[in-house]
Design a protein around this motif. Structure first.
Motif, PDB file in Angstrom:
ATOM      1  N   PRO A 431     100.313  24.005  95.546  1.00  0.00           N
ATOM      2  CA  PRO A 431     101.074  24.255  94.786  1.00  0.00           C
ATOM      3  C   PRO A 431     102.416  24.405  95.242  1.00  0.00           C
ATOM      4  N   ASP A 448     104.672  24.629  90.314  1.00  0.00           N
ATOM      5  CA  ASP A 448     105.034  23.700  90.191  1.00  0.00           C
ATOM      6  C   ASP A 448     103.758  22.927  90.540  1.00  0.00           C
ATOM      7  N   GLU A 449     103.130  22.001  89.467  1.00  0.00           N
ATOM      8  CA  GLU A 449     101.650  20.815  89.194  1.00  0.00           C
ATOM      9  C   GLU A 449     102.138  20.372  90.529  1.00  0.00           C
ATOM     10  N   THR A 483     100.547  26.579  84.599  1.00  0.00           N
ATOM     11  CA  THR A 483     101.229  26.865  85.440  1.00  0.00           C
ATOM     12  C   THR A 483     102.279  28.708  85.834  1.00  0.00           C
TER      13      THR A 483
END
Length: 783
Positions: A431, A448-449, A483
């Motif tokens: 990530p 962020d993914e 997230t």
């Protein structure tokens, strides 16, 4: 004789003891021999091999010899302990009967193998057919003509041929029956082939007589494509949902399964409720690799346009047009999916799909669709199928969205879909921590993914690791659907290093390290300090203002002492420049004080006729005053420059600067009509050139004034100047400015008799004024 017999017996016993426990040789099995082609002839060497039964021993080794016999004689190989050898026949005996066997021999005996009797040509292995060529013929799109040459002259051996073929990329071979090629031929036509399809062809040959001849090796691959033909099957028509809210569909299709040529275009025919519309021609993409399953986007149709009910598509190549495939336009509805309990799993490198059959019986077929970003493919299954394997090309570590559609009466019903991987792996990257929001004892992390094409599997969870400098890291597991996360229990004003790992069932991958520093103060600390200081300062200001309000008189007296304004005093009206006001004359005089300026102590005798005589004498007094060297009018006169006896007096007075000068002449003698003191009389002159009012400390004759005042005691008398009560207070202030206490002035009584004549009064006054001056030390001040 006896001795020879003993020796024989002894030798026999020795041999018996040596060979004790050993067996005689055994017959070999599976004897085979071959004579290979060498050039245009058959080699004269016959190579043979066999399987040995039983093992070799060091004490009794078994030797093998191959024997070959035909009508011309017997030939034998060299003796060997191995299971293979060759026999030199000199010249290969074509069309002759050969008999071949193996002799095994050791100390315990000799044995022969089974005799192999065959025609000599059945031992021959020739080369494969040469110059094999496949020729496509335009009038015959379903066939290929194959031609070849014999590898050896028919005089020596007659051959039969075997042909096999398959489509390019396939390993499923098809064989031509031997009966079709069991003749002396050099060509053959393959039939029932697919038009515009590439085929791979191979051939081999052997001796035509008998059924035990040796096959040659297969020839090299010969690949040819059959000619084109008109498409014989329909295009595979399908639709994809599009738009932001699924309000449009994309009509797509694949080439017909039996395209029989290169598809150059598609014809799309829309149908409305009123009938068929004009056909649209859509060109096919010619750049796409033909080995892939080509998908062509034909048209985008808005579901808001309810006029269209279906579309039909045909495919075109250089030889003709295919049959039409039709698809009903889907209608938006809220119906539940008709397929339930969809399962997707992988096994042995394949992806399988299973679903439950819907309750209704109007199912025409099922469509299994699998999609990845940028690519979609599908396959059709009949209405009785509830389990199938995906037949398309799938890749490892790629996420596919697998869906199953139900086709009912030519219309597509709602889908059910699942996400699946053919094989999962560890993420390709970790990530990305893009932001951190540190506070005093916590910090919020946002990441962020991992991009979908970098995940390589389903993310099962995240793991956040953080540490301070020179300390072991701490880890916190976080669910895969998060997230962001807030770290708690941190120390203020401390630097931390953090990294996040993403995990799948096959492994994990860490992100790049990220650092942050917590705040020095907790939220609200600085604000509290500022508010507290502000409130304290405000309280101090309020208390100061309150104190000032309560003690305003004290503060005013200390910071702004009362200084009388001479300009507002009535004594300013005594100046000869200002005529006296027409007021009722009142008698009042200062005890022990003589003033040079007549306006200071202009004695009013109470008679109207005295006013004229006093006014006529002002000029003389002024002349004497100027000649004494004292500038400006005395006794707090109005601010004027000193004047002389010249005629410029009024003009010069108007042009001079406004300088306020104060002077006072103090004498020990009293007014006329009063009895002078017996003490020695001394006149004192006090003068100040400052523009500010005189203070008490600047006047010295306080004692003389007081003593002179005490010499005559009279009852109080009304003022001669204004006679008003408000002027008495102002006069008191004026006297205080001159350094003389108000009580030191001795007013005349109204009944005091004035026996002195005006002329004598003027002369006495002038004489007193002259005798009262003291020598001036500083000189005249420049104006």
């Amino acid at each position: 004789m006896m001795s020879s017999m003993v020796l024989q017996l002894f030798g026999l016993a020795f041999v018996t003891s040596v060979l004790h426990g050993h067996d005689p040789p055994r017959r070999v099995e599976n004897l085979s021999c071959v004579a290979e082609q060498a050039g245009k002839m058959v080699s004269n060497t016959l190579n043979c091999k066999w399987d040995v039964v039983g093992g070799q021993t060091e004490d009794a080794k078994t030797n093998y010899t191959v024997m070959v016999q035909h009508d011309s004689g017997t030939y034998r190989s060299s003796t060997t302990i191995l299971n293979t050898t060759f026999v030199d026949l000199g010249l290969f005996p074509h069309y002759m009967q050969l008999e071949v066997w193996v002799v095994a021999h050791n100390l315990l005996g000799t044995v022969e193998s089974e005799h192999l009797k065959q025609d000599a040509n059945e031992f021959v292995k020739t080369h494969p057919p040469s110059k094999v060529t496949a020729i496509p013929e335009e009038p015959f799109p379903n066939s290929l003509l194959i031609k070849w040459q014999h590898p050896i002259d028919d005089v020596r051996i007659k051959l039969t041929y075997q042909i096999r073929y398959c489509q390019s990329g396939s390993h499923a071979w098809s064989y031509i029956p031997l009966g079709d090629t069991d003749k002396v031929i050099t060509s053959f036509r393959l039939q029932n082939l697919q038009p515009y399809s590439a085929y791979v062809i191979q051939m081999r040959c052997r001796n035509r007589d008998g059924n035990s001849g040796r096959w040659s090796n297969w020839s090299a691959n010969e690949t040819k494509t059959t000619p084109e033909d008109r498409p014989r099957s329909k295009p595979d028509l399908w639709q994809l949902s599009g738009g932001d809210y699924g309000e449009e569909v994309q009509i797509i299709c694949k080439d017909p399964k039996h395209a029989n040529g290169r598809i150059t275009s598609f014809g799309l025919i829309p149908y409305t409720k009123n009938g068929r519309l004009e056909q649209e021609i859509i060109l096919a993409d010619q750049n796409q690799n033909s080995s892939e399953s080509r998908v062509t986007l034909l048209k985008k149709i808005s579901l808001a346009d309810k006029q269209l009910v279906k579309v039909c598509v045909n495919a075109n190549n250089s030889k003709g047009t295919s049959p039409e495939a039709c698809l009903g336009i889907p209608v938006r509805s809220s119906e539940r999916p008709t397929v339930e309990e969809l399962k997707v799993w992988t096994q042995e490198g394949q992806m399988f799909v299973e679903w439950k059959r819907p309750n209704n019986t109007g199912v025409t077929e099922y469509v299994v669709e699998w999609a990845r970003p940028g690519k979609t493919d599908w396959q059709r299954e009949n209405k009785t199928t509830t389990r199938t394997a995906i037949k398309g090309s799938l890749e490892k570590f790629v996420r596919y969205n697998v869906s199953v559609y139900v086709i009912q009466s030519g219309r597509i019903r709602k889908l059910v879909h699942r996400e699946a991987y053919l094989e999962q792996g560890a993420p390709e990257q970790g990530p990305t921590i893009n932001k951190s929001y540190p506070a005093y004892d916590n910090a919020r992390l946002v990441w962020d993914e991992i991009p979908l094409d970098k995940r390589r599997g389903f993310i099962t969870n995240y793991n956040i690791s953080y540490r301070k400098e020179n300390e072991a890291p701490k880890s916190i597991p976080v669910p895969a659907n998060k997230t962001s996360y807030t770290l708690t229990g941190l120390l203020g004003n401390t630097k931390y290093e953090v990294w996040i790992s993403a995990s799948t069932v096959a492994g994990s991958k860490n992100s790049n390290p990220h650092s942050f520093t917590t705040l020095r103060y907790a939220p609200g600390t600085i604000e509290g300090i500022v508010v507290g200081v502000s409130l304290g300062f405000l309280f101090f200001v309020l208390m100061a203002l309150l104190l000032c309000f309560l003690k305003k008189d004290v503060l005013k007296e200390n910071f702004w002492p009362q200084i009388p304004n001479p300009g507002e005093s009535t004594i300013g009206n005594w100046s000869p420049d200002y005529p006296p006001k027409e007021e009722t004359p009142k008698e009042n005089c200062v005890s022990g004080v003589s003033v040079l300026d007549v306006g200071v102590c202009e004695v009013k005798l109470g008679f109207e006729e005295d006013k004229t005589s006093l006014s006529l004498k002002k000029g003389k007094y002024l002349s004497e005053e100027h000649s004494s060297g004292i500038g400006g009018s005395s006794c707090m006169s109005s601010p004027r420059q000193s004047v002389s006896d010249s005629d410029e007096g009024p003009d010069l007075a108007d042009s001079t600067a406004s300088t306020v000068q104060y002077s006072s002449v103090v004498a020990s003698s009293g007014y006329k009509g009063q009895t002078p003191s017996s003490h020695s009389q001394h006149s004192i002159f006090s003068r100040s050139e400052s523009t500010q009012p005189l203070l008490d400390s600047e006047e010295h004759p306080d004692v003389s004034l007081q003593e002179g005042c005490r010499q005559v005691q009279h009852p109080p008398r009304p003022s001669l100047f204004t006679g008003a009560e408000n002027q008495n207070s102002m006069e008191s202030d004026d006297f205080r400015l001159l350094g003389v206490d108000h009580h030191d002035f001795c007013p005349l009584r109204e009944d005091t008799e004035l026996t002195t004549e005006p002329d004598s009064l003027s002369a006495d006054t002038e004489s007193a004024a002259v005798s009262s001056y003291m020598p001036q030390l500083g000189g005249y001040r420049p104006q």
